[in-house]
Design an enzyme around this catalytic site. Structure first.
Site, PDB file in Angstrom:
ATOM      1  CG  PHE A   7      -2.089  -0.854   1.199  1.00  9.77           C
ATOM      2  CD1 PHE A   7      -3.320  -0.393   0.747  1.00  9.77           C
ATOM      3  CD2 PHE A   7      -1.992  -2.170   1.627  1.00  9.77           C
ATOM      4  CE1 PHE A   7      -4.429  -1.229   0.718  1.00  9.77           C
ATOM      5  CE2 PHE A   7      -3.087  -3.015   1.607  1.00  9.77           C
ATOM      6  CZ  PHE A   7      -4.316  -2.541   1.152  1.00  9.77           C
ATOM      7  CG  ASP A   8       1.100   5.732  -2.056  1.00 11.10           C
ATOM      8  OD1 ASP A   8       2.242   6.028  -1.663  1.00 11.10           O
ATOM      9  OD2 ASP A   8       0.273   6.587  -2.427  1.00 11.10           O
ATOM     10  CG  LEU A   9       1.288   7.130   4.282  1.00  9.41           C
ATOM     11  CD1 LEU A   9       0.510   6.226   5.231  1.00  9.41           C
ATOM     12  CD2 LEU A   9       2.512   7.716   4.986  1.00  9.41           C
ATOM     13  CG  ASP A  10       1.642  10.864   1.604  1.00  5.15           C
ATOM     14  OD1 ASP A  10       1.225  10.804   2.773  1.00  5.15           O
ATOM     15  OD2 ASP A  10       2.817  11.182   1.311  1.00  5.15           O
TER      16      ASP A  10
END
Length: 215
Positions: A7-10
């Site tokens: 998963f990416d964060l931002d």
């Protein structure tokens, strides 16, 4: 279909726009640059910062690194928590984790900041590993971050792994590491950007993402 979910964060786990934009504004003011339309800075959300300062404001590499330093002055004190969890993400992570999926964060944000954010929002326990950028910029592209994440998980095959993110850098980084990708439209990228980058799937909502990952 996928057992390891990166998963990416931002823009994927959290809506971090306010903190990032305020930090960019702070850095630009150090160079006597004023921005009237904050939406112009949405492009800074996701990609490596130094790259964005060079691309959008034509900074030299030295100026870009200086700007990143200014950015961190504000971000480390205030911007890091000018942030919120995207509605429904915590429930999704809980269901995915309970079903046996292995969850990993892969972000261009510095790893130390990422861990602090995940702890602040009580999300850290869902993830087996957190892969982020280094503060000295030696690992900052999404391609490098994903490669780093892949080194620390026990996937038997890359076909088990998928990258989930909202910007083209997530999709391109996945392709460069020979893994599939899912573009999400509840972040800061749009369908055209994700399609042109070559996303294997594009979803519009948390519910659609859950269906894709659980079925």
């Amino acid at each position: 279909m996928y057992n390891y979910l990166l998963f990416d964060l931002d823009g994927t786990l959290t809506d971090s726009g306010a903190g990032i934009i305020n930090s960019v504004l702070y850095a630009l003011k150090k160079f006597d640059i004023e921005v009237e339309d904050r939406t112009q800075l949405y492009a800074f959300i996701g990609p490596p910062l130094a790259e964005s300062f060079q691309k959008f404001y034509h900074f030299s590499q030295e100026q870009a690194f200086q700007a990143v330093g200014y950015y961190r002055e504000y971000f480390s004190e205030k911007g890091i928590f000018e942030n919120m969890v995207i509605t429904g993400i915590d429930t999704l992570l809980d269901k995915l984790s309970y079903s046996g999926k292995k969850l990993v964060v892969a972000t261009s944000k510095p790893e130390a900041y990422t861990i602090k954010i995940l702890e602040h929002f009580n999300l850290i326990s869902y993830f087996q590993f957190v892969a982020g950028a280094t503060m000295d910029e030696t690992r900052n592209t999404k391609t490098e971050v994903i490669a780093y994440a892949l080194e620390h998980i026990n996937a038997l095959s890359k076909s088990e792994v998928v990258m989930i993110g909202d910007r083209k850098h997530d999709i391109e980084g996945a392709k460069n590491n020979n893994i599939d990708s899912i573009g999400v439209l509840f972040g800061y990228g749009d369908r055209k950007e994700l399609e042109q980058a070559g996303a294997n799937y594009i979803v519009e909502s948390i519910a659609e993402l859950r269906t894709l990952l659980m079925d």
